[in-house]
Design an enzyme around this catalytic site. Sequence first.
Site, PDB file in Angstrom:
ATOM      1  N   GLU A   1       0.849  -1.187   0.000  1.00  0.00           N
ATOM      2  CA  GLU A   1       0.000   0.000   0.000  1.00  0.00           C
ATOM      3  C   GLU A   1       0.888   1.242   0.000  1.00  0.00           C
ATOM      4  OE1 GLU A   1      -2.401  -0.212   3.495  1.00  0.00           O
ATOM      5  OE2 GLU A   1      -3.003  -2.289   3.145  1.00  0.00           O
TER       6      GLU A   1
ATOM      7  N   LYS B   1       2.278   4.671   1.275  1.00  0.00           N
ATOM      8  CA  LYS B   1       2.367   5.266   2.606  1.00  0.00           C
ATOM      9  C   LYS B   1       1.979   6.747   2.506  1.00  0.00           C
ATOM     10  CE  LYS B   1       5.384   5.521   6.659  1.00  0.00           C
ATOM     11  NZ  LYS B   1       5.202   6.944   6.943  1.00  0.00           N
TER      12      LYS B   1
ATOM     13  N   ASP C   1       1.321  10.497   3.308  1.00  0.00           N
ATOM     14  CA  ASP C   1       1.991  11.467   4.175  1.00  0.00           C
ATOM     15  C   ASP C   1       0.940  12.400   4.768  1.00  0.00           C
ATOM     16  OD1 ASP C   1       4.066  12.645   5.464  1.00  0.00           O
ATOM     17  OD2 ASP C   1       4.810  13.773   3.755  1.00  0.00           O
TER      18      ASP C   1
ATOM     19  N   TYR D   1      -7.374   2.184   6.050  1.00  0.00           N
ATOM     20  CA  TYR D   1      -6.664   0.961   5.673  1.00  0.00           C
ATOM     21  C   TYR D   1      -6.486  -0.037   6.819  1.00  0.00           C
ATOM     22  CZ  TYR D   1      -3.050   4.053   7.594  1.00  0.00           C
ATOM     23  OH  TYR D   1      -2.361   4.931   8.394  1.00  0.00           O
TER      24      TYR D   1
ATOM     25  N   LYS E   1      10.812   3.359   3.134  1.00  0.00           N
ATOM     26  CA  LYS E   1      10.844   4.819   3.042  1.00  0.00           C
ATOM     27  C   LYS E   1      11.615   5.251   1.803  1.00  0.00           C
ATOM     28  CE  LYS E   1       9.453   7.278   5.766  1.00  0.00           C
ATOM     29  NZ  LYS E   1       9.842   7.746   7.092  1.00  0.00           N
TER      30      LYS E   1
ATOM     31  N   CYS F   1      24.833  45.234  12.565  1.00  0.00           N
ATOM     32  CA  CYS F   1      23.522  44.578  12.623  1.00  0.00           C
ATOM     33  C   CYS F   1      22.618  45.121  11.514  1.00  0.00           C
ATOM     34  CB  CYS F   1      22.882  44.818  13.993  1.00  0.00           C
ATOM     35  SG  CYS F   1      21.179  44.221  14.113  1.00  0.00           S
TER      36      CYS F   1
ATOM     37  N   CYS G   1      19.598  47.273  13.354  1.00  0.00           N
ATOM     38  CA  CYS G   1      19.784  48.542  14.072  1.00  0.00           C
ATOM     39  C   CYS G   1      21.118  49.219  13.782  1.00  0.00           C
ATOM     40  CB  CYS G   1      19.648  48.315  15.576  1.00  0.00           C
ATOM     41  SG  CYS G   1      20.975  47.298  16.287  1.00  0.00           S
TER      42      CYS G   1
ATOM     43  N   CYS H   1      24.233  40.699  17.840  1.00  0.00           N
ATOM     44  CA  CYS H   1      24.098  42.149  17.934  1.00  0.00           C
ATOM     45  C   CYS H   1      24.139  42.509  19.410  1.00  0.00           C
ATOM     46  CB  CYS H   1      22.765  42.590  17.315  1.00  0.00           C
ATOM     47  SG  CYS H   1      22.337  44.306  17.672  1.00  0.00           S
TER      48      CYS H   1
ATOM     49  N   CYS I   1      17.751  46.870  19.944  1.00  0.00           N
ATOM     50  CA  CYS I   1      17.579  46.417  18.563  1.00  0.00           C
ATOM     51  C   CYS I   1      16.105  46.077  18.312  1.00  0.00           C
ATOM     52  CB  CYS I   1      18.445  45.180  18.312  1.00  0.00           C
ATOM     53  SG  CYS I   1      18.274  44.496  16.653  1.00  0.00           S
TER      54      CYS I   1
END
Length: 708
Positions: free
Chosen positions: A128, A130, A132, A245, A333, A427, A430, A445, A450
């Site tokens: 079957e 899988k 998600d 299922y 998987k 930064c 600021c 920073c 800020c």
Amino acid sequence: MAQGQASLFDEQALAQVTTDPAARIEALRTEIEHHTYLYYAKDAPEISDAAYDSLMRELRELEHQNPHLIDPTSPTQRVGGYVGEQFAPVRHAQRMYSLDNAMDLAELDAWLERVVEFFGHMVDVVCELKIDGSSIALTYEDGRLVRAATRGDGTTGEDVTVNVRTVKDVPLRLRAEGMAGIAAPGAVEVRGEVYMPKASFDFLNKAAEANGKQAFANPRNAAAGSLRQKDAEITAKRDLSTFLYAIADQASLLATTQWELLQWLTDAGFHTNPDVKLCTQAQQVHDFCANALENRANLPYEIDGVVVKVNSFSQQAAMGFTARAPRWAIAFKFPPEEKTTVLQDITVQVGRTGALTPVAELVPVTVAGSTVARATLHNLDEVHRKDVRIGDTVIVRKAGDVIPEVLGPVLSLRPADAAVWQMPQMCPSCGSVVVREDGEAKHHCISIDCPAQAQERLIHWASRGALDIDGMGEEIVGRLVETGRLTDVADYYSLDVTELALLDMGRLNKEGVPIRLGEKTAQKLYDNIMASKNRPFARVLFGLGMRHVGKTTAEVIAAAYPTMEGLRAASVDDLAALEGVGPKIAASIYTFLRTPANVQVIERLEKRGVNMADDVSAAAPAEPAVLDGLTFVLTGSLVESGMTREEAGQRLKALGAKVSGSVSKKTSFVIAGEAAGSKYDKAVKLGVPVLDEAAFLDLLETKTLPPQ
């Protein structure tokens, strides 16, 4: 629905019951249920959308005229306008196990060989896709849907019945063919996945972006989030679907195999995936997996692998279960999907503690079902280690099919002028100086004023792990900051309903009128703000945003110093002596609690009723403290169980363990999920025992440590 006008009933016979409202209503319900079944379960609609809608309109009108005839299982009752305050716990009829994974064909073959070894020959298996999505359990009593629950921890989930009733392919009552397949009277619990189709996911995210809201990371998260909405009408608009299922108790059906179960589910009215195969040879299993991987992108929904199950129920019972998974099933998987795209720029984000994080700005590309346009590059060292440069063609994937990750550049496509990237010295928010302390990976920073930090601190305070002010998201915080109404976290508790209702959201409606937050939303938000005053003291400490103080550290501190008064009296040495704290974190806490601006905020919070002390007489954990004296560190994502690291940490603490955020020689065990990072590497280097997710779940189940 689709074109065509054939009907289950003779139209003249249906017309004859128009003079009897009860008979007409029942006939309409049966007719509508029949066409819903054909559309969702059989993918073979017989009437047009317009004809179907006409039947629904007539039924609604008749029920409106005869309210005493309304039944909860009527197709009109999927959305009742109910808004839930919380999701009550639901104990599953039987445990919902996880599945063991096969990460490649060699591991899949190893499982098939174990099956052959167990029975002495190859047995029939069912393949079957899988899905998600988000696991769901549906309980029917006398053929009527009475309860829907999430998977939760496998034993106990959350009651989401009101929301699941809005999902159109979930039958509110079982068809007669399904009732005939039940072995004995009683409740039947069926299981499967709720998912969001790709097209619906794209539409939802485009709408979110148009409204300035954060988009969902992937269809799985969108489905899970939609399923847990407090307002069922929101869930109804999200266009969820299901594939069923499994069944909790196989003895409740006359079916004796997985193949027969899938047929029964279809007969009963459930939506089952048609892409399944009964296999008698290993090569057929290989071919199914290869075909699923090849056609993955063409499906209208997301899959992340193939589930292979022994077909016979009696053979399943013979193989049994481990502590966490059935031995008779395996999940193959798919490998992580990788795509190439162009790195257009590297920008810098400033976090609530002033940390600067480089972010890859990418030409948007679809990876594992969702569009990726940005990905964190973590820090300067990581940028240099991967040697990614602006203009590079880079390889992108999603770690665990969730978190966007830049793997590295395609060097053969590198532009001649691509330069090594460097962290800015000022930064970007600021303009203050950026520094990097010895031994730290992050640049910071240094300015406490800020603006980027201020807004991030406000968002952090309201986040789920901190004070959990539901509804106070980035957009509303941003507008409150822009209007000058929020400057620090204490300002939350001076807001009132009226000013929240009038808050200009910075957008216009179709008539060109500014959109306001509105009274209903404002009242809910205000109530949530008031409720946050009573959060545990550890959450307050975490919410304050002290540097180096994560949620686990905050809990350690609150356990040792359950009042703000006692904590402020503690010395650096006192704090450093706590498990998992140390001198660096201790100095950060000590300095933060003595900075005048921070003290003023804390005092204002206290005056406005925010909890600054825990009840030290709280009861001890109910479970035995079998892990007393042991320290655990969690890293990576716990994909199979679906637990967050916070939830996993709470489970460990309930058994007496300490949970730390960093690995040291004192660490007893590291639990490593998918995409485990530097903590795993450090554990290996220090010789600290590492448990994978399977061993961790086994520990929780058996309350026994694995042999070392």
